[in-house]
Scaffold this motif. Structure first.
Motif, PDB file in Angstrom:
ATOM      1  N   MET A 247       0.844  -1.182   0.000  1.00 39.39           N
ATOM      2  CA  MET A 247       0.000   0.000   0.000  1.00 39.39           C
ATOM      3  C   MET A 247       0.889   1.244   0.000  1.00 39.39           C
ATOM      4  N   VAL A 248       0.620   2.177  -0.922  1.00 38.92           N
ATOM      5  CA  VAL A 248       1.414   3.388  -1.052  1.00 38.92           C
ATOM      6  C   VAL A 248       0.590   4.573  -0.554  1.00 38.92           C
ATOM      7  N   THR A 249       1.138   5.314   0.371  1.00 37.34           N
ATOM      8  CA  THR A 249       0.478   6.523   0.908  1.00 37.34           C
ATOM      9  C   THR A 249       1.523   7.626   1.070  1.00 37.34           C
ATOM     10  N   SER A 250       2.225   7.905   0.013  1.00 39.24           N
ATOM     11  CA  SER A 250       3.307   8.893   0.105  1.00 39.24           C
ATOM     12  C   SER A 250       2.738  10.296  -0.059  1.00 39.24           C
ATOM     13  N   SER A 251       2.736  11.058   1.020  1.00 39.48           N
ATOM     14  CA  SER A 251       2.270  12.436   0.958  1.00 39.48           C
ATOM     15  C   SER A 251       2.721  13.178   2.194  1.00 39.48           C
ATOM     16  N   ASP A 252       3.352  14.335   1.994  1.00 38.16           N
ATOM     17  CA  ASP A 252       3.742  15.189   3.122  1.00 38.16           C
ATOM     18  C   ASP A 252       2.925  16.471   3.091  1.00 38.16           C
ATOM     19  N   LEU A 253       1.695  16.362   2.647  1.00 31.57           N
ATOM     20  CA  LEU A 253       0.809  17.510   2.474  1.00 31.57           C
ATOM     21  C   LEU A 253       0.575  18.230   3.800  1.00 31.57           C
ATOM     22  N   ASP A 254       0.780  19.543   3.803  1.00 29.07           N
ATOM     23  CA  ASP A 254       0.551  20.372   4.989  1.00 29.07           C
ATOM     24  C   ASP A 254      -0.851  20.987   4.879  1.00 29.07           C
ATOM     25  N   GLU A 255      -1.843  20.208   5.243  1.00 29.23           N
ATOM     26  CA  GLU A 255      -3.233  20.670   5.112  1.00 29.23           C
ATOM     27  C   GLU A 255      -3.521  21.852   6.025  1.00 29.23           C
ATOM     28  N   GLY A 256      -2.904  21.876   7.183  1.00 29.53           N
ATOM     29  CA  GLY A 256      -3.147  22.971   8.119  1.00 29.53           C
ATOM     30  C   GLY A 256      -2.754  24.311   7.519  1.00 29.53           C
ATOM     31  N   ALA A 257      -1.577  24.363   6.886  1.00 30.94           N
ATOM     32  CA  ALA A 257      -1.114  25.617   6.288  1.00 30.94           C
ATOM     33  C   ALA A 257      -2.001  26.014   5.115  1.00 30.94           C
ATOM     34  N   LEU A 258      -2.375  25.047   4.294  1.00 27.59           N
ATOM     35  CA  LEU A 258      -3.218  25.367   3.136  1.00 27.59           C
ATOM     36  C   LEU A 258      -4.599  25.860   3.575  1.00 27.59           C
ATOM     37  N   ARG A 259      -5.127  25.264   4.620  1.00 25.39           N
ATOM     38  CA  ARG A 259      -6.431  25.700   5.124  1.00 25.39           C
ATOM     39  C   ARG A 259      -6.341  27.123   5.695  1.00 25.39           C
ATOM     40  N   LYS A 260      -5.248  27.417   6.395  1.00 31.45           N
ATOM     41  CA  LYS A 260      -5.082  28.738   6.978  1.00 31.45           C
ATOM     42  C   LYS A 260      -4.930  29.799   5.890  1.00 31.45           C
ATOM     43  N   ILE A 261      -4.185  29.468   4.840  1.00 32.21           N
ATOM     44  CA  ILE A 261      -4.010  30.402   3.723  1.00 32.21           C
ATOM     45  C   ILE A 261      -5.365  30.759   3.111  1.00 32.21           C
ATOM     46  N   ALA A 262      -6.198  29.741   2.907  1.00 31.71           N
ATOM     47  CA  ALA A 262      -7.518  29.982   2.317  1.00 31.71           C
ATOM     48  C   ALA A 262      -8.404  30.792   3.261  1.00 31.71           C
ATOM     49  N   ASP A 263      -8.391  30.453   4.546  1.00 31.80           N
ATOM     50  CA  ASP A 263      -9.248  31.156   5.518  1.00 31.80           C
ATOM     51  C   ASP A 263      -8.852  32.619   5.653  1.00 31.80           C
ATOM     52  N   LEU A 264      -7.551  32.909   5.646  1.00 32.68           N
ATOM     53  CA  LEU A 264      -7.083  34.284   5.793  1.00 32.68           C
ATOM     54  C   LEU A 264      -7.568  35.182   4.659  1.00 32.68           C
ATOM     55  N   THR A 265      -7.658  34.632   3.484  1.00 30.11           N
ATOM     56  CA  THR A 265      -7.951  35.444   2.298  1.00 30.11           C
ATOM     57  C   THR A 265      -9.414  35.377   1.860  1.00 30.11           C
ATOM     58  N   GLY A 266     -10.231  34.653   2.590  1.00 29.26           N
ATOM     59  CA  GLY A 266     -11.634  34.537   2.197  1.00 29.26           C
ATOM     60  C   GLY A 266     -11.875  33.499   1.132  1.00 29.26           C
ATOM     61  N   GLY A 267     -10.900  32.626   0.921  1.00 23.15           N
ATOM     62  CA  GLY A 267     -11.057  31.556  -0.062  1.00 23.15           C
ATOM     63  C   GLY A 267     -11.561  30.286   0.575  1.00 23.15           C
ATOM     64  N   GLN A 268     -11.125  29.165   0.047  1.00 22.54           N
ATOM     65  CA  GLN A 268     -11.583  27.867   0.569  1.00 22.54           C
ATOM     66  C   GLN A 268     -10.536  26.813   0.267  1.00 22.54           C
ATOM     67  N   TYR A 269     -10.424  25.830   1.194  1.00 20.28           N
ATOM     68  CA  TYR A 269      -9.471  24.734   1.008  1.00 20.28           C
ATOM     69  C   TYR A 269     -10.212  23.499   0.518  1.00 20.28           C
ATOM     70  N   PHE A 270      -9.615  22.806  -0.446  1.00 11.61           N
ATOM     71  CA  PHE A 270     -10.187  21.575  -0.981  1.00 11.61           C
ATOM     72  C   PHE A 270      -9.147  20.460  -0.894  1.00 11.61           C
ATOM     73  N   ARG A 271      -9.632  19.270  -0.652  1.00  7.35           N
ATOM     74  CA  ARG A 271      -8.757  18.086  -0.623  1.00  7.35           C
ATOM     75  C   ARG A 271      -9.164  17.171  -1.762  1.00  7.35           C
ATOM     76  N   ALA A 272      -8.221  16.845  -2.632  1.00  8.22           N
ATOM     77  CA  ALA A 272      -8.491  15.979  -3.779  1.00  8.22           C
ATOM     78  C   ALA A 272      -7.692  14.688  -3.636  1.00  8.22           C
TER      79      ALA A 272
END
Length: 343
Positions: A247-272
């Motif tokens: 099983m491969v699950t290689s990802s170092d995605l920083d979801e917290g930072a991406l969510r904060k970036i979107a929230d600060l600017t009035g945007g939205q975070y999506f996970r694909a």
């Protein structure tokens, strides 16, 4: 169809006849008397020439045709084509796409076969760009550093082609998210305040670059630019390796930072996490950022005035040649009779 933009110019057509009617002919006056011994022969020769001139009806026809063509050219004939929609002023959308080494991970599946994250991102982003009719779209690519691949433009086909040519690791293997935001903001900051959007897509965490992502997001907030962030990374999947099926699950995605970036600017975070999920993300952004205005319909015009103007010039030149060339060729003297030496 062909139309005349200044049709009122045709009111000038009777002008030569009006001038001839109202203006008095030039006074020929009385010249001094000149007696010559060969007057009779000279008068017969001139009379013959006058007769020939009076019968040159083609000169009047040519002059009339030249005048008609010149007035037609002045009326500005033009070919008006069918209505063509032009993009109205819409949104300005910058897309920042991650090209770090991890984007080569094959943890997405298309048609049951594994494919890289970047290939899936290209397909989904291509459909998104294609749908943004009336918007300016630009492209920023980033890994170790960020660079502008396409400025904001209505030419969405060019942006799609440049995105298709992008390759993993083009500028390195790491991820400079803050720099990607900064480069995008530099292109968006001078655009109208309404409708400035950044779509940031990455599968990792910021580990390279000069600008901190949160600081860049705070700058975007001051500028009034919304940032939509997309975290890419497939769900765990079984792949065949040298150690057997794993099983491969290689990802170092920083979801917290991406969510904060979107929230600060009035945007939205999506996970694909899969192909359908990524396509749905872009459809959601389409709904959040609808096209700003309906296209404006115009009729293209092709000027045709140079055709009648050129034809008038050609006819005038031919008329001059027809009237003068025979005299040069024949070189016939004005008087053919005997010369009286005693005169």
């Amino acid at each position: 169809m062909i139309t005349f933009l200044w049709a009122f110019a045709f009111l000038l057509l009777p002008l030569p006849f009006v001038l001839r009617y109202f203006l008095k002919p030039a006074d020929k006056g009385l010249g001094g008397a000149l007696k010559v011994p060969f007057f009779a022969s000279l008068s017969r020769d001139l009379g013959g020439r006058a007769d020939r001139t009076s019968t040159s009806w083609w000169k009047l026809a040519a002059a009339s045709l030249v005048w008609l063509l010149m007035v037609t050219a002045l009326a500005r004939p033009a070919y008006v084509g069918p209505e063509v929609p032009l993009p109205a002023e819409g949104r300005d959308i910058m897309m920042a796409i991650d090209l770090s080494g991890s984007m080569a991970e094959q943890d997405f599946a298309v048609g049951g076969r594994p494919t890289t994250r970047l290939n899936v991102v290209k397909d989904a982003a291509d459909a998104f760009i294609k749908s943004r009719k009336g918007d300016r779209v630009g492209l920023v690519l980033f890994s170790d550093r960020a660079y502008l691949q396409a400025p904001l433009t209505f030419d969405r086909e060019a942006v799609r082609k440049l995105l298709d040519e992008a390759q993993v690791g083009l500028t390195g293997q790491q991820t400079a998210i803050g720099d990607a935001i900064a480069v995008s903001l530099n292109r968006l900051k001078d655009r109208p305040a309404e409708g400035r959007v950044l779509v940031l897509l990455t599968d990792g965490a910021n580990n390279r670059g000069e600008m901190d992502p949160i600081r860049a997001a705070e700058l975007a907030k001051k500028l009034g630019i919304r940032i939509y962030t997309i975290g890419v990374g497939g769900a765990p999947m079984a792949v065949d390796t040298a150690m057997g099926r794993q099983m491969v699950t290689s990802s170092d995605l920083d979801e917290g930072a991406l969510r904060k970036i979107a929230d600060l600017t009035g945007g939205q975070y999506f996970r694909a996490t899969d192909v359908n999920g990524l396509a749905q993300v872009y459809r959601s952004i389409d709904k959040l950022e609808p096209i700003g205005a309906d296209p404006v319909h115009v009729r293209p015009e092709i000027a045709l005035y140079f055709w009648p103007a050129g034809l008038a010039l050609l006819i005038a030149a031919l008329s001059v040649l027809i009237a003068t060339v025979p005299a040069f060729i024949t070189n016939r003297p004005l008087y053919k009779g005997p010369v009286d030496k005693e005169a």
